[in-house]
Motif scaffolding. Structure first.
Motif, PDB file in Angstrom:
ATOM      1  N   ASN A 297       0.821  -1.187   0.000  1.00 47.88           N
ATOM      2  CA  ASN A 297       0.000   0.000   0.000  1.00 47.88           C
ATOM      3  C   ASN A 297       0.873   1.261   0.000  1.00 47.88           C
ATOM      4  N   TYR A 298       1.921   1.224   0.803  1.00 48.69           N
ATOM      5  CA  TYR A 298       2.864   2.356   0.836  1.00 48.69           C
ATOM      6  C   TYR A 298       3.445   2.614  -0.551  1.00 48.69           C
ATOM      7  N   ASN A 301       1.134   4.164  -2.960  1.00 51.27           N
ATOM      8  CA  ASN A 301       1.000   5.604  -2.683  1.00 51.27           C
ATOM      9  C   ASN A 301       2.228   6.386  -3.162  1.00 51.27           C
ATOM     10  N   LYS A 304       1.709   6.810  -6.823  1.00 45.20           N
ATOM     11  CA  LYS A 304       0.630   7.779  -7.059  1.00 45.20           C
ATOM     12  C   LYS A 304       1.163   9.204  -6.848  1.00 45.20           C
ATOM     13  N   ASN A 305       1.913   9.385  -5.783  1.00 40.17           N
ATOM     14  CA  ASN A 305       2.456  10.717  -5.494  1.00 40.17           C
ATOM     15  C   ASN A 305       3.467  11.147  -6.561  1.00 40.17           C
ATOM     16  N   CYS A 308       1.693  12.225  -9.542  1.00 37.86           N
ATOM     17  CA  CYS A 308       1.078  13.535  -9.294  1.00 37.86           C
ATOM     18  C   CYS A 308       2.136  14.640  -9.417  1.00 37.86           C
ATOM     19  N   THR A 381       5.862  10.358   1.393  1.00 37.18           N
ATOM     20  CA  THR A 381       4.787   9.367   1.448  1.00 37.18           C
ATOM     21  C   THR A 381       4.842   8.604   2.774  1.00 37.18           C
ATOM     22  N   GLY A 386      -0.206  12.811   0.782  1.00 32.86           N
ATOM     23  CA  GLY A 386      -0.836  12.277  -0.424  1.00 32.86           C
ATOM     24  C   GLY A 386      -0.854  13.318  -1.528  1.00 32.86           C
ATOM     25  N   THR A 387      -1.729  13.109  -2.507  1.00 34.56           N
ATOM     26  CA  THR A 387      -1.682  13.972  -3.695  1.00 34.56           C
ATOM     27  C   THR A 387      -2.078  15.431  -3.395  1.00 34.56           C
ATOM     28  N   ASP A 388      -2.920  15.670  -2.427  1.00 34.25           N
ATOM     29  CA  ASP A 388      -3.238  17.072  -2.087  1.00 34.25           C
ATOM     30  C   ASP A 388      -1.968  17.800  -1.643  1.00 34.25           C
ATOM     31  N   ASN A 429       2.983   7.353  11.325  1.00 34.76           N
ATOM     32  CA  ASN A 429       2.263   6.207  10.749  1.00 34.76           C
ATOM     33  C   ASN A 429       2.307   4.991  11.674  1.00 34.76           C
TER      34      ASN A 429
END
Ligand code: DSN
Length: 430
Positions: A297-298, A301, A304-305, A308, A381, A386-388, A429
């Motif tokens: 999952n990390y 992400n 994804k980042n 982005c 991350t 995240g993406t925001d 985390n």
């Protein structure tokens, strides 16, 4: 009360200042990350006290019963994680791992081939300032000017000319997946070993988001502290080629040896003495973490980042090498922004954003100035961003790059960075 604080206030305070820097800055160096507290605890443990030259069950010293357990666990977890048939977890770093591979399979003066440093390669892949370019004859291949992707025609042509004994694939600033299969075809054509240095992508490979270097690579090395998020260190892995497809012989006896035996001997006593058992235990912890589903999952992400980052920079007219990314990093060519990599790095640092200047392929500037910067997603991350947050960070970077001489703008960005970092504490985390 900390014992260290009482005994050595200077070092205690230096550690405190570094801890605070890590907490209050945005860490965008693609090769850095934040370990878990479990890894920090293992790294700071009593295992640092033990000399354990040799390998589990075959040590030069007594009293190794427990460090043997730790090393065996690190080996079995590394093998499970990377689906490898052999692992050596003793190299002190990625560079030491590469040195071990070369010492195992090459003679001084043999030819090696790696990606040119200025095209995203590593120092230990044949640079003249490293042992790899001094002990061995190094030839390098490049990426294509238009696509930024590895130029396999250039690689094949040069490989036929210089007949390398090893071709190294893997890079330090290459934003695309490594095409192990294509490298292997060329290695087979010229009779070379294929060495995959997966140090940047090892976390992506462990999470099965990037393809495995096996069965294509004869030997694989990686550092353990980048996307893999372990302690600083290195490892060497072999797939089912470990029996020695090239009929290599041991340097002294002339006996044909398995690749695994050659690597063991090259790492210890070849290039290292006592292994760092506290770090090996911490590597074992990192492998356990990476085997957990939360690590997948990390890494999802992280990707994804990074994507982005790429999209946001492109929307602001930044030129990205290869036009984007499918890894954890982007490489930005700043030439259309009239700022050098060095100036950008310094201005960003003043604003609390840590990134590194980086050469871009066919860079007209020197490695000390450069035309590019490299931006990585792994560390932010890990903090849970995240993406925001990535969109916000790109905006801040853009402001700094456009106003790099304006102290009040930089000061304003600095305070926005502090706000952002305080909302995402390191180890939040856990
Ligand atoms: N120094 C490392 C990097 O930043 O990519 C190379 O391993």
């Amino acid at each position: 009360m900390s014992v260290l604080k009482k005994y050595d206030k200077e070092i205690f305070e230096i550690i405190g200042r570094e801890k605070s820097r890590q907490n209050n800055f945005l860490e965008l160096i693609a090769s850095e990350n934040f370990t878990s507290k479990s890894i920090l605890e293992a790294t700071g443990s009593e295992l640092t006290n033990k000399y354990a030259e040799g390998y589990p069950g075959k040590r030069y010293y007594g009293g190794c019963i427990h460090v043997d357990e730790a090393e065996n666990l690190a080996i079995s977890r590394a093998k499970e994680l990377f689906k490898a048939d052999y692992a050596n977890v003793q190299p002190h770093s990625g560079s030491s791992a590469n040195m071990g591979v070369f010492l195992a399979f090459l003679n001084p003066g043999d030819c090696i081939m790696g990606l040119d440093l200025s095209h995203g390669g590593h120092l230990t892949h044949g640079s003249k300032v490293s042992f790899s370019g001094q002990i061995y004859k190094a030839a390098t291949f490049r990426v294509k000017k238009d696509s930024g992707l590895v130029d396999f025609d250039d690689l094949l042509k040069k490989a036929k000319e210089c007949k390398p004994k090893i071709i190294i694939c893997g890079a330090s600033a290459y934003p695309r997946q490594v095409e192990f299969e294509k490298f292997r075809q060329i290695a087979d054509e010229v009779g070379a070993f294929l060495h995959g240095d997966i140090c940047h992508n090892s976390g992506l490979i462990a999470a099965e988001e990037h393809p495995s270097p096996f069965p294509h690579c004869h030997v694989v090395s990686t550092s353990t502290h980048k996307t893999l998020r372990g302690p600083r260190g290195g490892i060497i892995l072999l797939g089912n080629d470990y029996e020695n497809p090239f009929g290599l012989v041991a340097p002294k006896s002339g006996r044909v040896k398995m690749m695994s035996e050659l690597i063991d001997g090259a790492v210890m006593p070849g290039i290292q003495g006592g292994p760092l058992m506290h770090v090996i235990a911490a590597k074992a912890v990192a492998f356990k973490e990476a085997l957990d589903s939360s690590f997948k999952n990390y890494i999802k992400n992280v990707l994804k980042n990074a994507k982005c980052f790429a999209d946001e920079f492109k929307s602001r007219d930044y030129n990205l090498i290869s036009g984007g990314t499918d890894t954890h990093l982007v490489l930005i060519d700043l030439q259309n922004k009239n700022i050098t990599g060095k100036t950008a790095e310094i201005a960003l640092d003043k604003a609390g954003i840590t990134a590194n200047k980086n050469m871009v392929p066919y860079d007209p500037k020197s490695p000390f100035i450069t035309s590019g910067i490299r931006i990585g997603a792994p560390a932010i991350t890990t903090r849970g961003m995240g993406t925001d947050e990535v969109k916000n960070i790109v905006n801040l970077i853009d402001i700094v790059i456009k106003n790099h001489e304006d102290k009040s703008v930089i000061k304003n960005v600095r305070s926005q960075v502090k706000e952002l970092t305080s909302a995402f504490p390191i180890n939040g985390n856990e």
